[in-house]
Design a protein around this motif. Structure first.
Motif, PDB file in Angstrom:
ATOM      1  N   THR A  31       0.818  -1.220   0.000  1.00 50.44           N
ATOM      2  CA  THR A  31       0.000   0.000   0.000  1.00 50.44           C
ATOM      3  C   THR A  31       0.851   1.269   0.000  1.00 50.44           C
ATOM      4  O   THR A  31       0.323   2.365  -0.165  1.00 50.44           O
ATOM      5  N   ALA A  32       2.171   1.139   0.193  1.00 43.63           N
ATOM      6  CA  ALA A  32       3.067   2.305   0.095  1.00 43.63           C
ATOM      7  C   ALA A  32       3.632   2.454  -1.309  1.00 43.63           C
ATOM      8  O   ALA A  32       4.326   3.429  -1.593  1.00 43.63           O
ATOM      9  N   SER A  33       3.327   1.509  -2.192  1.00 38.14           N
ATOM     10  CA  SER A  33       3.918   1.535  -3.534  1.00 38.14           C
ATOM     11  C   SER A  33       3.236   2.560  -4.431  1.00 38.14           C
ATOM     12  O   SER A  33       2.055   2.888  -4.260  1.00 38.14           O
ATOM     13  N   ARG A  34       3.975   3.041  -5.415  1.00 39.65           N
ATOM     14  CA  ARG A  34       3.434   4.006  -6.371  1.00 39.65           C
ATOM     15  C   ARG A  34       2.303   3.377  -7.189  1.00 39.65           C
ATOM     16  O   ARG A  34       1.301   4.015  -7.480  1.00 39.65           O
ATOM     17  N   LYS A  35       2.487   2.123  -7.538  1.00 39.87           N
ATOM     18  CA  LYS A  35       1.477   1.408  -8.324  1.00 39.87           C
ATOM     19  C   LYS A  35       0.135   1.384  -7.601  1.00 39.87           C
ATOM     20  O   LYS A  35      -0.913   1.666  -8.185  1.00 39.87           O
ATOM     21  N   TYR A  36       0.165   1.071  -6.312  1.00 39.24           N
ATOM     22  CA  TYR A  36      -1.072   1.003  -5.522  1.00 39.24           C
ATOM     23  C   TYR A  36      -1.673   2.391  -5.323  1.00 39.24           C
ATOM     24  O   TYR A  36      -2.876   2.604  -5.529  1.00 39.24           O
ATOM     25  N   GLN A  37      -0.845   3.348  -4.927  1.00 38.46           N
ATOM     26  CA  GLN A  37      -1.363   4.676  -4.607  1.00 38.46           C
ATOM     27  C   GLN A  37      -1.891   5.389  -5.848  1.00 38.46           C
ATOM     28  O   GLN A  37      -2.901   6.100  -5.795  1.00 38.46           O
TER      29      GLN A  37
ATOM     30  N   GLU B 216     -13.467  16.079   2.910  1.00 34.80           N
ATOM     31  CA  GLU B 216     -13.535  14.611   2.807  1.00 34.80           C
ATOM     32  C   GLU B 216     -12.520  14.104   1.788  1.00 34.80           C
ATOM     33  O   GLU B 216     -11.866  13.069   1.995  1.00 34.80           O
ATOM     34  N   TYR B 217     -12.393  14.820   0.686  1.00 32.35           N
ATOM     35  CA  TYR B 217     -11.431  14.429  -0.356  1.00 32.35           C
ATOM     36  C   TYR B 217     -10.009  14.446   0.201  1.00 32.35           C
ATOM     37  O   TYR B 217      -9.251  13.488  -0.005  1.00 32.35           O
ATOM     38  N   ARG B 218      -9.648  15.504   0.894  1.00 32.23           N
ATOM     39  CA  ARG B 218      -8.294  15.622   1.449  1.00 32.23           C
ATOM     40  C   ARG B 218      -8.025  14.517   2.480  1.00 32.23           C
ATOM     41  O   ARG B 218      -6.929  13.958   2.543  1.00 32.23           O
ATOM     42  N   GLN B 219      -9.043  14.223   3.266  1.00 27.42           N
ATOM     43  CA  GLN B 219      -8.893  13.197   4.296  1.00 27.42           C
ATOM     44  C   GLN B 219      -8.644  11.830   3.656  1.00 27.42           C
ATOM     45  O   GLN B 219      -7.761  11.079   4.079  1.00 27.42           O
ATOM     46  N   LYS B 220      -9.401  11.514   2.614  1.00 27.49           N
ATOM     47  CA  LYS B 220      -9.240  10.224   1.923  1.00 27.49           C
ATOM     48  C   LYS B 220      -7.908  10.173   1.178  1.00 27.49           C
ATOM     49  O   LYS B 220      -7.242   9.132   1.122  1.00 27.49           O
TER      50      LYS B 220
ATOM     51  N   ASP C  21      -5.159  11.780   2.064  1.00 26.20           N
ATOM     52  CA  ASP C  21      -4.119  11.613   3.086  1.00 26.20           C
ATOM     53  C   ASP C  21      -4.021  10.163   3.554  1.00 26.20           C
ATOM     54  O   ASP C  21      -2.925   9.654   3.804  1.00 26.20           O
ATOM     55  N   THR C  22      -5.163   9.500   3.652  1.00 27.61           N
ATOM     56  CA  THR C  22      -5.183   8.096   4.081  1.00 27.61           C
ATOM     57  C   THR C  22      -4.418   7.215   3.102  1.00 27.61           C
ATOM     58  O   THR C  22      -3.765   6.240   3.496  1.00 27.61           O
ATOM     59  N   ILE C  23      -4.468   7.579   1.825  1.00 29.74           N
ATOM     60  CA  ILE C  23      -3.770   6.801   0.791  1.00 29.74           C
ATOM     61  C   ILE C  23      -2.273   7.082   0.805  1.00 29.74           C
ATOM     62  O   ILE C  23      -1.446   6.164   0.827  1.00 29.74           O
ATOM     63  N   VAL C  24      -1.899   8.363   0.792  1.00 24.71           N
ATOM     64  CA  VAL C  24      -0.490   8.738   0.573  1.00 24.71           C
ATOM     65  C   VAL C  24       0.343   8.754   1.847  1.00 24.71           C
ATOM     66  O   VAL C  24       1.556   8.962   1.790  1.00 24.71           O
ATOM     67  N   VAL C  25      -0.273   8.519   3.004  1.00 24.27           N
ATOM     68  CA  VAL C  25       0.473   8.560   4.263  1.00 24.27           C
ATOM     69  C   VAL C  25       1.441   7.386   4.405  1.00 24.27           C
ATOM     70  O   VAL C  25       2.447   7.480   5.101  1.00 24.27           O
ATOM     71  N   LYS C  26       1.192   6.299   3.684  1.00 27.08           N
ATOM     72  CA  LYS C  26       2.009   5.092   3.852  1.00 27.08           C
ATOM     73  C   LYS C  26       3.453   5.321   3.385  1.00 27.08           C
ATOM     74  O   LYS C  26       3.697   5.935   2.357  1.00 27.08           O
TER      75      LYS C  26
END
Length: 597
Positions: free
Chosen positions: A420-426, A444-448, A450-455
């Motif tokens: 989930t930290a990979s570029r392919k996944y994100q 809501e968009y920013r929160q979602k 951030d949840t993706i790119v925080v890894k």
């Protein structure tokens, strides 16, 4: 069969991938036990090459083209570490024999209550030449520290040859176990992060985990656990496979470094009390199951249960806390982790990260969501990895190139696993998010997002300090450093020598400069109360099942407060801090009682 006692009553737990990768080479000659992570075979191979050159030992690269390269790399490195440790231990013993200064200095590093210390003190103060007597005494009473290894049981990704899945024995954790099992080490594997039945079954395939004709285990099993129930379940499971658990290593769920596996509100004190009161349940019933399986396997059967140790770690920071855990809970050893990140003689941390740790305050250490495992991860603000990762997000290049794939355990887009930290996944996740951006608010968009790119790429970030500190060149995309200190790190703010840190542990002197450090039990309580409040705020809709969970969590915390209140009133421990501790307990009780679920 005589066993030489451990000269020390503390150990250095595993930290990250790199931080204790070579700790035995640094500290084992002083009798200090430490733990190596054997997750990252690429890091291990490079460290093998580095130390082979440094100590002028033969080295042959183990290529990925070899079918069992992962296990073979681990075996080769562990054998080299073993060889170096024995060399350094022999050299240190010779120095103790020939140098009164070295002998006196070593005596000053040993705990007060120690047969080794008493004996060496006698020789250090003797005016006569007792070279032969000292050497004989060391042979009988002193041994090098253990070279233990750690395997996170759930980091057990399947591997492939082209598109064909390899047998389970080639899974990452299985191969790591095989690498340890085939090594010359006589030490222990620490199994952490819960039960992996397949891996536990695999232990029984290696003779070194079974007793020899003298009843000795060449290789032992240590279970890292957070509660008694888990320890009992796992020990019985292993006993039915013929595997004896030699040690239960209890770690605080939140007041620890790295991944934080919170309990259901059970605090460290009550957990340790249960182990103290019920230790025999981990011995007699387990022994009966073990004997039955040994009979089935026609293996040697010891006439009585083997030794079982209880050790503890997480948030310990003073000699008083250390001694209390040993004396009151009858533990065999106490783990000191994060403070050793500021001891270059014991761990491997790059200079910039040490500086960051020294300058960081209480509020800089936090429980993050950066781990691809989806488990809260203790770290510190301002790491180079955080900076690089955030810059990539701003450049619309979120994610890592994922060169190692050790945490590629997510199967949503790829049956072989994706991190989930990979570029392919994100990239895929961000694209999906963009498709319904118009249907949600900007917040809501920013929160979602951030949840993706925080890894973060832990595989590279946790390995980099070893490369940087030892000037080992590595190819690939820059990832910076990820560091995994516990909250206790906030109170240690200067680089110290191994000598000074050990004397701090035993209470001869102190390396702490900030007098406001809270008691370890109070700090853990604070972390759990905050954890409860954070999760209740996040849950907009609570099911009946979730409600019961949080009610139990809260009740366990309140019961823990009652336990501590009685403990600190009835015992003479922590006298200087007692009033402050009791006031804190009352304050947290009031706060908890005001929380409605």
């Amino acid at each position: 069969m005589t066993t030489i006692k451990q000269p020390h009553r503390f150990h250095i737990p595993v930290m990250g991938l790199a931080y204790t990768i070579d700790s035995p080479i640094k500290v084992a000659q002083f009798g200090i036990d430490s733990v190596i992570s054997i997750v990252d075979d690429e890091l291990i191979e490079k460290m093998h090459a580095f130390y082979s050159e440094k100590f002028e030992l033969p080295y042959k690269e183990i290529s990925k083209k070899i079918s069992d390269y992962r296990a073979e790399r681990i075996t080769a490195y562990l054998n080299t570490v073993d060889k170096i440790v024995k060399q350094k231990y022999d050299a240190f013993c010779t120095e103790l024999v020939n140098s009164k200064k070295t002998l006196s200095s070593f005596v000053d590093m040993l705990p007060t209550v120690s047969d080794l210390k008493k004996g060496l003190q006698f020789y250090a103060s003797s005016p006569f030449d007792q070279t032969n007597e000292i050497r004989s005494f060391l042979n009988k009473h002193f041994r090098p520290g253990a070279i233990d290894v750690n395997i996170m049981t759930k980091v057990d990704k399947a591997n492939y040859s082209d598109n064909d899945t390899l047998p389970t024995c080639y899974n990452d954790a299985h191969a790591a176990l095989r690498g340890f099992a085939h090594s010359k080490l006589e030490s222990a594997v620490v199994l952490s992060a819960g039960m992996n039945p397949s891996l536990y079954n695999y232990l029984a395939e290696f003779p070194d985990f079974f007793p020899d004709v003298t009843g000795k285990l060449k290789k032992k099993v240590i279970l890292k656990v957070s509660d008694f129930r888990s320890a009992l379940i796992q020990s019985k499971f292993l006993a039915k496979k013929g595997i004896w658990v030699s040690e239960y290593r209890i770690e605080s769920g939140l007041n620890c470094g790295g991944h934080a596996f919170a309990t259901n509100g059970l605090l460290l004190g009550p957990i340790m009390e249960e182990f103290k009161q019920r230790k025999q349940e981990l011995i007699s019933p387990v022994y009966e199951l073990w004997v039955k399986e040994l009979e089935q396997k026609q293996a040697f059967i010891p006439k009585e249960p083997l030794e079982v140790k209880i050790t503890v770690q997480g948030g310990v920071g003073t000699a008083e806390e250390h001694q209390f855990l040993l004396d009151y809970y009858k533990t065999d050893s106490v783990g000191w982790g994060s403070p050793f990140l500021l001891v270059p003689e014991a761990t491997t941390t790059d200079a910039a990260t040490r500086k960051l740790l020294m300058e960081a305050g209480e509020n800089d250490f936090y429980k993050s969501e950066i781990s691809p495992l989806g488990v809260p991860f203790n770290t510190v603000k301002g790491t180079t990895n955080e900076c690089i990762k955030n810059n990539r997000v701003l450049q619309n290049k979120a994610g890592s190139s994922c060169p190692k794939k050790l945490l590629a355990l997510h199967n949503e887009y790829d049956e072989k696993g994706i991190c989930t930290a990979s570029r392919k996944y994100q990239k895929r996740k961000l694209f999906e998010l963009e498709q319904y951006r118009d249907t949600i608010t900007e917040a809501e968009y920013r929160q979602k997002q951030d949840t993706i790119v925080v890894k973060s790429c832990l595989c590279v970030g946790l390995a980099n300090p070893a490369y940087m500190e030892n000037n080992i060149h590595v190819k690939g995309e820059e990832q910076g450093v990820v560091i995994c200190p516990g909250p206790n790190m906030a109170y240690f703010n200067r680089e110290v020598s191994l000598f000074d840190m050990v004397r701090h542990i035993y209470g001869y002197s102190s390396v702490l400069q900030n007098g406001d450090r809270p008691n370890m039990f109070i700090k853990e309580l604070q972390l759990y109360v905050n954890y409860l409040k954070e999760h209740l705020l996040l849950e907009t809709e609570t099911s009946e099942k979730q409600m019961k969970k949080w009610v139990t969590f809260k009740d366990n915390l309140l019961n823990g407060i009652d336990y501590y209140s009685k403990l600190f009133i009835d015992n003479s421990c922590f006298e200087v801090q007692r009033d402050k501790i009791l006031n804190s307990l009352n304050s947290y009780r009031t706060e908890l009682e005001s929380i409605a679920i």
